[in-house]
Scaffold this active site. Structure first.
Site, PDB file in Angstrom:
ATOM      1  N   LYS A  34      78.235  30.314 114.542  1.00 11.09           N
ATOM      2  CA  LYS A  34      78.519  31.663 113.970  1.00 11.09           C
ATOM      3  C   LYS A  34      77.929  31.920 112.783  1.00 11.09           C
ATOM      4  CE  LYS A  34      82.524  29.930 111.209  1.00 11.09           C
ATOM      5  NZ  LYS A  34      84.040  30.076 110.755  1.00 11.09           N
ATOM      6  N   ARG A  35      77.189  31.060 112.228  1.00 11.84           N
ATOM      7  CA  ARG A  35      76.337  31.404 110.976  1.00 11.84           C
ATOM      8  C   ARG A  35      75.157  31.948 111.457  1.00 11.84           C
ATOM      9  NH1 ARG A  35      75.965  28.350 106.274  1.00 11.84           N
ATOM     10  NH2 ARG A  35      77.108  26.944 107.153  1.00 11.84           N
ATOM     11  N   GLY A 273      84.240  16.901  96.495  1.00 12.32           N
ATOM     12  CA  GLY A 273      84.462  16.555  97.953  1.00 12.32           C
ATOM     13  C   GLY A 273      84.245  17.679  98.934  1.00 12.32           C
ATOM     14  N   MET A 320      80.267  11.826 105.374  1.00  8.07           N
ATOM     15  CA  MET A 320      79.842  13.293 105.685  1.00  8.07           C
ATOM     16  C   MET A 320      78.599  13.109 105.441  1.00  8.07           C
ATOM     17  SD  MET A 320      82.994  15.279 104.362  1.00  8.07           S
ATOM     18  CE  MET A 320      84.297  15.685 105.269  1.00  8.07           C
ATOM     19  N   HIS A 446      50.584  -4.832  99.038  1.00  7.02           N
ATOM     20  CA  HIS A 446      50.414  -4.727  97.494  1.00  7.02           C
ATOM     21  C   HIS A 446      49.471  -3.622  97.071  1.00  7.02           C
ATOM     22  CE1 HIS A 446      50.267  -5.942  93.416  1.00  7.02           C
ATOM     23  NE2 HIS A 446      49.244  -5.897  93.420  1.00  7.02           N
TER      24      HIS A 446
HETATM   25  P1  FAD Z   1      77.455  21.264 109.544  1.00  5.78           P
HETATM   26  O1  FAD Z   1      76.113  20.893 109.116  1.00  5.78           O
HETATM   27  O2  FAD Z   1      78.516  21.330 108.639  1.00  5.78           O
HETATM   28  O3  FAD Z   1      77.381  22.275 110.726  1.00  5.78           O
HETATM   29  C1  FAD Z   1      78.582  22.799 111.210  1.00  5.78           C
HETATM   30  C2  FAD Z   1      78.121  24.099 111.971  1.00  5.78           C
HETATM   31  O4  FAD Z   1      79.224  24.608 112.571  1.00  5.78           O
HETATM   32  C3  FAD Z   1      77.910  25.224 110.692  1.00  5.78           C
HETATM   33  O5  FAD Z   1      76.722  25.896 110.801  1.00  5.78           O
HETATM   34  C4  FAD Z   1      79.029  26.123 111.051  1.00  5.78           C
HETATM   35  O6  FAD Z   1      78.875  27.471 110.751  1.00  5.78           O
HETATM   36  C5  FAD Z   1      79.376  26.231 112.291  1.00  5.78           C
HETATM   37  N1  FAD Z   1      80.762  26.509 113.071  1.00  5.78           N
HETATM   38  C6  FAD Z   1      82.052  26.045 112.394  1.00  5.78           C
HETATM   39  N2  FAD Z   1      82.961  26.460 113.068  1.00  5.78           N
HETATM   40  C7  FAD Z   1      82.549  27.114 113.999  1.00  5.78           C
HETATM   41  C8  FAD Z   1      83.049  27.916 115.158  1.00  5.78           C
HETATM   42  N3  FAD Z   1      84.403  28.074 115.387  1.00  5.78           N
HETATM   43  N4  FAD Z   1      82.014  28.553 116.067  1.00  5.78           N
HETATM   44  C9  FAD Z   1      80.845  28.479 115.771  1.00  5.78           C
HETATM   45  N5  FAD Z   1      80.063  27.640 115.035  1.00  5.78           N
HETATM   46  C10 FAD Z   1      81.105  27.120 114.131  1.00  5.78           C
HETATM   47  N6  FAD Z   1      73.648  14.804 104.008  1.00  5.78           N
HETATM   48  C11 FAD Z   1      72.801  13.787 103.976  1.00  5.78           C
HETATM   49  O7  FAD Z   1      72.794  12.956 104.532  1.00  5.78           O
HETATM   50  N7  FAD Z   1      71.685  13.898 103.170  1.00  5.78           N
HETATM   51  C12 FAD Z   1      71.643  14.997 102.028  1.00  5.78           C
HETATM   52  O8  FAD Z   1      70.651  15.020 101.349  1.00  5.78           O
HETATM   53  C13 FAD Z   1      72.772  15.784 101.742  1.00  5.78           C
HETATM   54  N8  FAD Z   1      72.860  16.645 101.128  1.00  5.78           N
HETATM   55  C14 FAD Z   1      73.890  17.783 100.894  1.00  5.78           C
HETATM   56  C15 FAD Z   1      73.759  18.643  99.827  1.00  5.78           C
HETATM   57  C16 FAD Z   1      75.030  19.434  99.696  1.00  5.78           C
HETATM   58  C17 FAD Z   1      74.801  20.497  98.723  1.00  5.78           C
HETATM   59  C18 FAD Z   1      75.824  19.548 100.816  1.00  5.78           C
HETATM   60  C19 FAD Z   1      76.735  20.476 100.571  1.00  5.78           C
HETATM   61  C20 FAD Z   1      75.996  18.757 101.813  1.00  5.78           C
HETATM   62  C21 FAD Z   1      74.673  17.545 102.089  1.00  5.78           C
HETATM   63  N9  FAD Z   1      74.831  16.618 102.976  1.00  5.78           N
HETATM   64  C22 FAD Z   1      73.851  15.718 102.930  1.00  5.78           C
HETATM   65  C23 FAD Z   1      75.721  16.665 103.868  1.00  5.78           C
HETATM   66  C24 FAD Z   1      75.456  17.341 105.072  1.00  5.78           C
HETATM   67  O9  FAD Z   1      74.968  18.485 104.902  1.00  5.78           O
HETATM   68  C25 FAD Z   1      76.485  17.136 106.305  1.00  5.78           C
HETATM   69  O10 FAD Z   1      76.850  15.741 106.389  1.00  5.78           O
HETATM   70  C26 FAD Z   1      76.169  17.762 107.344  1.00  5.78           C
HETATM   71  O11 FAD Z   1      75.442  19.030 107.374  1.00  5.78           O
HETATM   72  C27 FAD Z   1      77.006  17.403 108.763  1.00  5.78           C
HETATM   73  O12 FAD Z   1      76.483  17.874 109.865  1.00  5.78           O
HETATM   74  P2  FAD Z   1      77.564  18.509 110.870  1.00  5.78           P
HETATM   75  O13 FAD Z   1      76.638  18.811 112.114  1.00  5.78           O
HETATM   76  O14 FAD Z   1      78.685  17.617 111.310  1.00  5.78           O
HETATM   77  O15 FAD Z   1      78.074  19.944 110.392  1.00  5.78           O
HETATM   78  P1  NAI Z   2      82.029  13.057  96.755  1.00  5.50           P
HETATM   79  O1  NAI Z   2      83.008  12.514  97.126  1.00  5.50           O
HETATM   80  O2  NAI Z   2      80.563  12.510  96.713  1.00  5.50           O
HETATM   81  O3  NAI Z   2      82.273  13.047  95.130  1.00  5.50           O
HETATM   82  C1  NAI Z   2      83.395  13.860  94.545  1.00  5.50           C
HETATM   83  C2  NAI Z   2      83.778  13.336  93.372  1.00  5.50           C
HETATM   84  O4  NAI Z   2      84.755  14.015  92.664  1.00  5.50           O
HETATM   85  C3  NAI Z   2      84.345  11.868  93.271  1.00  5.50           C
HETATM   86  O5  NAI Z   2      83.656  11.029  92.204  1.00  5.50           O
HETATM   87  C4  NAI Z   2      85.724  12.170  92.946  1.00  5.50           C
HETATM   88  O6  NAI Z   2      86.505  11.015  92.247  1.00  5.50           O
HETATM   89  C5  NAI Z   2      85.783  13.374  91.836  1.00  5.50           C
HETATM   90  N1  NAI Z   2      86.958  14.023  92.170  1.00  5.50           N
HETATM   91  C6  NAI Z   2      87.848  14.156  92.965  1.00  5.50           C
HETATM   92  N2  NAI Z   2      88.832  15.083  92.497  1.00  5.50           N
HETATM   93  C7  NAI Z   2      88.580  15.555  91.082  1.00  5.50           C
HETATM   94  C8  NAI Z   2      89.081  16.384  90.270  1.00  5.50           C
HETATM   95  N3  NAI Z   2      90.045  16.710  90.535  1.00  5.50           N
HETATM   96  N4  NAI Z   2      88.610  16.259  89.038  1.00  5.50           N
HETATM   97  C9  NAI Z   2      87.598  15.541  88.680  1.00  5.50           C
HETATM   98  N5  NAI Z   2      86.870  14.856  89.627  1.00  5.50           N
HETATM   99  C10 NAI Z   2      87.185  14.883  90.720  1.00  5.50           C
HETATM  100  O7  NAI Z   2      81.685  14.667  97.060  1.00  5.50           O
HETATM  101  P2  NAI Z   2      80.776  15.946  96.851  1.00  5.50           P
HETATM  102  O8  NAI Z   2      79.743  15.283  95.694  1.00  5.50           O
HETATM  103  O9  NAI Z   2      81.492  17.007  96.551  1.00  5.50           O
HETATM  104  O10 NAI Z   2      79.910  15.765  98.114  1.00  5.50           O
HETATM  105  C11 NAI Z   2      80.542  16.045  99.344  1.00  5.50           C
HETATM  106  C12 NAI Z   2      79.853  15.277 100.390  1.00  5.50           C
HETATM  107  O11 NAI Z   2      78.549  15.773 100.577  1.00  5.50           O
HETATM  108  C13 NAI Z   2      79.802  13.743 100.276  1.00  5.50           C
HETATM  109  O12 NAI Z   2      80.595  13.134 101.171  1.00  5.50           O
HETATM  110  C14 NAI Z   2      78.479  13.555 100.593  1.00  5.50           C
HETATM  111  O13 NAI Z   2      78.352  12.494 101.614  1.00  5.50           O
HETATM  112  C15 NAI Z   2      77.926  14.652 100.829  1.00  5.50           C
HETATM  113  N6  NAI Z   2      76.553  14.972 100.544  1.00  5.50           N
HETATM  114  C16 NAI Z   2      75.791  13.950 100.607  1.00  5.50           C
HETATM  115  C17 NAI Z   2      74.508  14.006  99.785  1.00  5.50           C
HETATM  116  C18 NAI Z   2      73.379  12.855 100.069  1.00  5.50           C
HETATM  117  O14 NAI Z   2      73.561  12.307 100.950  1.00  5.50           O
HETATM  118  N7  NAI Z   2      72.312  12.880  99.278  1.00  5.50           N
HETATM  119  C19 NAI Z   2      74.033  15.001  98.913  1.00  5.50           C
HETATM  120  C20 NAI Z   2      75.507  15.854  98.602  1.00  5.50           C
HETATM  121  C21 NAI Z   2      76.577  15.881  99.389  1.00  5.50           C
END
Ligand code: FAD
Ligand code: NAI
Length: 467
Positions: A34-35, A273, A320, A446
């Site tokens: 949908k995006r 989260g 996630m 190394h």
């Molecule tokens: P998504 O990537 O969320 O994709 C789901 C898709 O489904 C979306 O495009 C959405 O539009 C579509 N969709 C939803 N409902 C419908 C519908 N009804 N019909 C059609 N399409 C639909 N993870 C890492 O491992 N490394 C990272 O460095 C990392 N950095 C991150 C940084 C940020 C800021 C955020 C927010 C997340 C990050 N993550 C990272 C987490 C990672 O983005 C997610 O774990 C991952 O995208 C999950 O993949 P997915 O395929 O489950 O879903």
């Molecule tokens: P997170 O679960 O990593 O961290 C959320 C933090 O907020 C926790 O430390 C929690 O204790 C705290 N928190 C919860 N409620 C709060 C409140 N009311 N006030 C203050 N603190 C509170 O979630 P985040 O950073 O939002 O990331 C979401 C997901 O995206 C993660 O699960 C992560 O796996 C994924 N992600 C992964 C990345 C990577 O792999 N490098 C980068 C960015 C996101």
């Protein structure tokens, strides 16, 4: 009406990888997204744009702080934020186009629009500008990912009070940035804006950062970030944000209750989260079960309670992470093609892409203690690694946790330069059931940072050479 073997809903790393693997195995596959662009959260508003900004902001910071020590004299860098955003957007665009290419190459039909499951094997695709279309399929994989968890009582406007999405597109560097949540997003995006000049305060509910990561690593990480200029308010909760004036007033309270305090901010990033995204899928009407946290319930084969409907990625239980979603996508595609797809949940690395990076795979010390498992610890600091020393990137250490009886590696935790790349060696070793002795006896080139992993493995048996 189009008919398929498999329709995948969502084209994030879970969905598009699942579609490609299923097509490789001979299934007739379609995806629904949908995006406007393919690639999901990860490519559009997650992993990829955040890493582009981490890379660019690190370069900006290095140019201002690290170059002169190497005899590279450049004028003080100036920031062209709009250009940095273009750099990020072009990186996203390149990645998104890569997914378009993969869909074409693998002859996967792309249906643009929002999918609703209307019955067994029935999907309706709705669009704002056209009539809905119906498609039929033998199997459905839901890969709809996750969305931002809101902070009760706080409205995210994506301008002054932002989620990660708004924090990736701020038009100017905030003077004061308050980050709610000391998790991965808060610390990665907090780092970006801190390097570009913002004064960053992290408000975290718990008494530590990065819950779930090894406690010793998290402590050291907090010290390093504090040196970089971060302020922390741990064991503290945000109870409200007043956005009526030109400066945001963020009210905080000790998590255990007590006197309120007000922090001023130009921008607040809410990063507490993410939650599974199932809106509009029609799951209630087809009877797909969710757990108490809104995640789709699946069995060991990613099957939901409704025959023919499967789910993977952020929308089901587990970390996630993009690579977890991808591996589940491959596994479910193989299962649907009659093979034995499988994901080893004991060996999923996690990386925080800050500077230094933090990376982890397997069990933490806290988890081993709680499970009553006897273990040995081998630790090696980057201060004793030749390459880190010469590069002046000596902050951090490698920690190997090995079973006290069998020496099998149970967990590896790294804070330091390129930790996210170094952790792959540990993941491979653990996947093969390696002992720490196996890593210790493997010849490492190394001078590389990877020698610190070898030395930490040697340290399990108290025989590290350079320490
Ligand atoms: P998504 O990537 O969320 O994709 C789901 C898709 O489904 C979306 O495009 C959405 O539009 C579509 N969709 C939803 N409902 C419908 C519908 N009804 N019909 C059609 N399409 C639909 N993870 C890492 O491992 N490394 C990272 O460095 C990392 N950095 C991150 C940084 C940020 C800021 C955020 C927010 C997340 C990050 N993550 C990272 C987490 C990672 O983005 C997610 O774990 C991952 O995208 C999950 O993949 P997915 O395929 O489950 O879903
Ligand atoms: P997170 O679960 O990593 O961290 C959320 C933090 O907020 C926790 O430390 C929690 O204790 C705290 N928190 C919860 N409620 C709060 C409140 N009311 N006030 C203050 N603190 C509170 O979630 P985040 O950073 O939002 O990331 C979401 C997901 O995206 C993660 O699960 C992560 O796996 C994924 N992600 C992964 C990345 C990577 O792999 N490098 C980068 C960015 C996101």
């Amino acid at each position: 009406m189009a008919t398929y073997d498999l329709v995948v809903i969502g084209t994030g790393p879970g969905g598009y990888v699942c579609a490609v693997r299923a097509a490789q195995l001979g299934l007739k596959v379609a995806v629904v997204e949908k995006r406007a662009t393919l690639g999901g959260t990860c490519l559009n508003i997650g992993c990829i744009p955040s890493k582009a900004l981490l890379h660019a902001s690190e370069a900006f910071h290095e140019a201002g702080h690290g170059f002169a020590a190497m005899g590279v004299n450049v004028p003080a860098p100036t920031l062209d934020l709009a250009k940095m955003m273009t750099f990020k957007d072009e990186g996203v665009d390149g990645n998104v186009k890569g997914v378009d290419y993969l869909m074409k190459k693998n002859k996967i039909d792309v249906h643009n629009g929002a999918a609703t499951i209307t019955g067994p094997g029935q999907i309706r695709v709705s669009r704002a500008t056209a009539e809905p279309t119906d498609i039929t399929t033998k199997a459905i994989v839901i890969a709809t990912g996750s969305d931002v968890t809101p902070l009760p009582g706080v409205t995210i406007d994506e301008e002054r009070i932002v989620s990660s999405t708004g924090a990736l597109t701020l038009p100017k560097v905030p003077g004061k940035l308050v980050v709610v949540g000391g998790g991965v997003i808060g610390l990665e995006l907090g780092s970006v804006w801190s390097r570009l000049g913002a004064d960053v305060t992290v408000v975290e509910f718990l008494d530590r950062l990065l819950p779930g990561m090894d406690g010793e690593v998290a402590k050291q990480f907090q010290r390093i970030l504090a040196k970089q200029g971060f302020s922390f308010k741990l064991s503290t909760k945000v109870t409200g944000i007043d956005s009526s004036g030109p400066v945001l007033k963020v009210t905080t309270e000790p998590a255990a209750g007590g006197a309120a305090e007000v922090l001023e901010a130009d921008v607040v990033l809410v990063a507490i989260g993410r939650r599974p995204y199932t809106e509009g899928l029609g799951l209630e009407s087809v009877g797909v079960a969710l757990d108490a946290r809104g995640r789709i319930v699946t069995d060991g084969h990613y099957a939901t309670n409704v025959p023919g409907i499967y789910a993977i990625g952020d929308v089901i239980a587990g970390p996630m992470l993009a690579h977890k979603a991808e591996d589940e996508g491959v596994a479910v595609a193989e299962i649907l093609a009659g093979q034995a797809g499988h994901v080893n949940y004991d060996v999923i690395p996690g990386v925080v892409y800050t500077s230094p990076e933090v990376a982890s795979v397997g069990k933490t010390e806290e988890e081993l203690k709680a499970a009553g498992v006897a273990y040995n610890v081998g630790k090696f600091p980057f201060t004793a690694n030749g390459r880190a020393k010469v590069n002046r990137t000596t902050e951090g250490f490698v920690k190997v946790l090995a079973d006290a009886k069998t020496d099998r590696v149970l967990g590896v935790h790294i804070i330091g330069p390129d930790a996210g790349t170094l952790i792959a060696e540990a993941a491979v070793a653990m996947e093969f059931g390696a002992a720490s002795e196996d890593i210790a006896r493997t010849c490492h080139a190394h001078p590389t940072l990877s020698e610190a992993v070898k030395e930490a493995a040697l340290a399990v048996d108290k025989r590290a050479i350079h320490m």
